[in-house]
Write an enzyme that holds these catalytic residues in place. Structure first.
Site, PDB file in Angstrom:
ATOM      1  N   TYR A  32       0.856  -1.198   0.000  1.00  0.00           N
ATOM      2  CA  TYR A  32       0.000   0.000   0.000  1.00  0.00           C
ATOM      3  C   TYR A  32       0.890   1.246   0.000  1.00  0.00           C
ATOM      4  CZ  TYR A  32      -4.522   2.127  -0.032  1.00  0.00           C
ATOM      5  OH  TYR A  32      -5.639   2.804  -0.441  1.00  0.00           O
ATOM      6  N   HIS A  34       3.142   4.584  -0.577  1.00  0.00           N
ATOM      7  CA  HIS A  34       3.011   6.043  -0.617  1.00  0.00           C
ATOM      8  C   HIS A  34       4.408   6.585  -0.928  1.00  0.00           C
ATOM      9  CE1 HIS A  34       4.841   5.773   3.330  1.00  0.00           C
ATOM     10  NE2 HIS A  34       3.831   5.039   3.781  1.00  0.00           N
ATOM     11  N   HIS A  37       7.523   5.100   0.832  1.00  0.00           N
ATOM     12  CA  HIS A  37       8.048   3.848   0.263  1.00  0.00           C
ATOM     13  C   HIS A  37       8.849   4.128  -1.012  1.00  0.00           C
ATOM     14  CE1 HIS A  37       4.313   2.169   2.337  1.00  0.00           C
ATOM     15  NE2 HIS A  37       5.257   1.404   2.835  1.00  0.00           N
ATOM     16  N   GLY A 147      12.914   3.107   6.778  1.00  0.00           N
ATOM     17  CA  GLY A 147      12.535   4.490   7.080  1.00  0.00           C
ATOM     18  C   GLY A 147      12.764   4.842   8.541  1.00  0.00           C
ATOM     19  N   LYS A 149      10.939   6.844   9.996  1.00  0.00           N
ATOM     20  CA  LYS A 149       9.585   6.956  10.543  1.00  0.00           C
ATOM     21  C   LYS A 149       9.372   5.894  11.620  1.00  0.00           C
ATOM     22  CE  LYS A 149       4.870   7.028  10.341  1.00  0.00           C
ATOM     23  NZ  LYS A 149       4.514   5.669  10.400  1.00  0.00           N
ATOM     24  N   ARG A 187      -1.357   3.566   7.111  1.00  0.00           N
ATOM     25  CA  ARG A 187      -2.489   3.600   8.056  1.00  0.00           C
ATOM     26  C   ARG A 187      -3.236   4.939   8.018  1.00  0.00           C
ATOM     27  NH1 ARG A 187       1.074  -0.046  11.298  1.00  0.00           N
ATOM     28  NH2 ARG A 187      -0.116  -1.969  11.571  1.00  0.00           N
TER      29      ARG A 187
END
Ligand code: AMP
Length: 282
Positions: A32, A34, A37, A147, A149, A187
Site C-alpha cells: 500500500y 506512498h 516507500h 525508514g 519513521k 495507516r
C-alpha cells in the site's frame, strides 16, 4: 519488472545478477505504497544495480487485536508505483512461503525492543526481527533500506544485522511527510477527514519541541509539557507514549544535551499512529 511469490525463483534471479557482479538493494515493505516507500526505493536504486522490493503483511508482528485483517492492500497500484521508480524485482510471498508447516524459530532482541512500541505491542518486534532476518537471508542484499519513521524498528534491524552477522549495509532514510507535516503512513487511509486534521498535532508538537530546544530549553519535562498541551488540545487524539531517548540505545533522557529522539505513539480515533524527530541542541 520481474515478480515472484517464491523464494526459489527469487534466489535464481538474484544468483544471475550476482554472477554479473551487480549490487543488490532491498526494500522490505507491507505494501500500500506512498511517497515514503517510493523514496526508499529511489535511495536503493541509487546505491544498487538491482532493486528488490518485498510486499509481505507479516502476520507475526500484529497483535491479536490489531489491524492485520483490515490492513490496506492494492497490489495492482503497488506494482505500477514500484515499476515507475525502476524497481527490478517484486517479491510477494504468501504467509505459507515465509512460515511453512513446522516453522518454529523466532528472533528476539533484548533491551531496545522492550521500550516504546515494545511495551504497548508485546511480541511486535519479535515478529519484525524474525521476518527481517529471514528476508535479509533470502535476498542477501548489499544494502537494505528502511525508514526513520519507524525509528525503533530501524534500531532493532541494525541490532539484528550486527548480532547475527548479516552482511548487508542498513541504510536509514528520513521520514517523508505530507505538505502539512503529517508523516506518511499506509495507516493514514483509516483516518476520517476530521481525524486526519487532528493528527497534525503530532508533527506540530515535534516542531514546537525543536523550537524550544533552539531557545536553549534543555529540560525534557518542560518540552514534554508543552508538547502534551498541544496534543491534548485535540480531543480526537490520545497519547499512548511521548518519550525522550538516546537515538541509539533508546534509553530515556532527562536533559537534552545532545541529539535526542522524541518518539510519540497516539490513537487518533481508532487508528494508532507513530511519529518521531531527533532534536538537536544548537
Ligand atoms: P511499511 O510498509 O509501513 O512496513 O514500511 C516499509 C518501510 O517504509 C519501512 O522501512 C518504513 O519505515 C518505511 N516508511 C514508512 N513510512 C515512511 C515515511 N513516511 N517516510 C519514510 N519511510 C517510511
Amino acid at each position: 519488472m520481474f515478480e515472484t511469490h517464491t523464494i526459489v525463483e527469487l534466489r535464481k534471479k538474484l544468483s544471475v545478477a550476482r554472477a554479473e557482479n551487480k549490487r543488490v538493494g532491498f526494500v522490505p515493505t507491507m505494501g500500500y505504497f506512498h511517497e515514503g516507500h517510493l523514496t526508499l526505493m529511489r535511495e536503493a536504486k541509487k546505491r544498487a544495480d538491482v532493486v528488490v522490493v518485498s510486499i509481505f503483511v507479516n502476520p507475526t508482528q500484529f497483535g491479536p487485536n490489531e489491524d492485520l485483517e483490515k490492513y490496506p492492500v492494492d497490489l495492482k497500484r503497488d506494482r505500477a508505483m514500484a515499476e515507475s521508480v525502476g524497481v527490478d524485482i517484486l517479491f510477494t510471498p504468501s504467509a505459507g512461503e515465509i512460515y511453512p508447516e513446522g516453522y518454529a524459530t523466532s528472533v528476539n532482541v533484548e533491551g531496545i525492543a522492550d521500550v516504546l512500541c515494545g511495551r504497548s505491542r508485546p511480541g511486535h518486534f519479535s515478529g519484525v526481527a524474525t521476518v527481517v532476518a529471514k528476508l535479509l537471508n533470502i535476498v542477501e542484499p548489499d544494502v537494505a533500506v528502511f525508514g526513520e519513521k519507524d525509528w525503533q524498528q530501524l534500531a532493532v534491524v541494525r541490532r539484528i544485522a550486527a548480532d547475527l552477522n548479516i552482511d548487508s549495509e542498513i541504510l536509514g532514510v528520513p521520514t517523508v511527510r505530507e505538505a502539512d507535516g503529517l508523516a506518511m503512513s499506509s495507516r493514514n487511509t483509516y483516518l476520517s477527514a476530521g481525524e486526519r486534521k487532528a493528527a497534525l498535532v503530532l508533527a506540530k508538537s515535534l516542531r514546537i519541541a525543536q523550537e524550544m530546544v533552539d531557545k536553549n530549553i534543555r529540560e525534557t519535562a518542560e518540552v514534554e509539557r508543552a508538547m502534551r498541551d498541544v496534543i491534548e488540545a485535540e480531543s480526537l487524539v490520545e497519547i499512548e507514549y511521548l518519550e525522550f531517548c538516546d537515538p541509539q540505545s533508546l534509553a530515556g533522557v532527562a536533559e537534552i544535551e545532545s541529539d535526542t529522539l522524541i518518539a510519540i505513539a497516539a490513537r487518533v480515533g481508532k487508528t494508532r499512529l507513530i511519529d518521531n524527530a531527533v532534536v538537536r541542541p544548537g
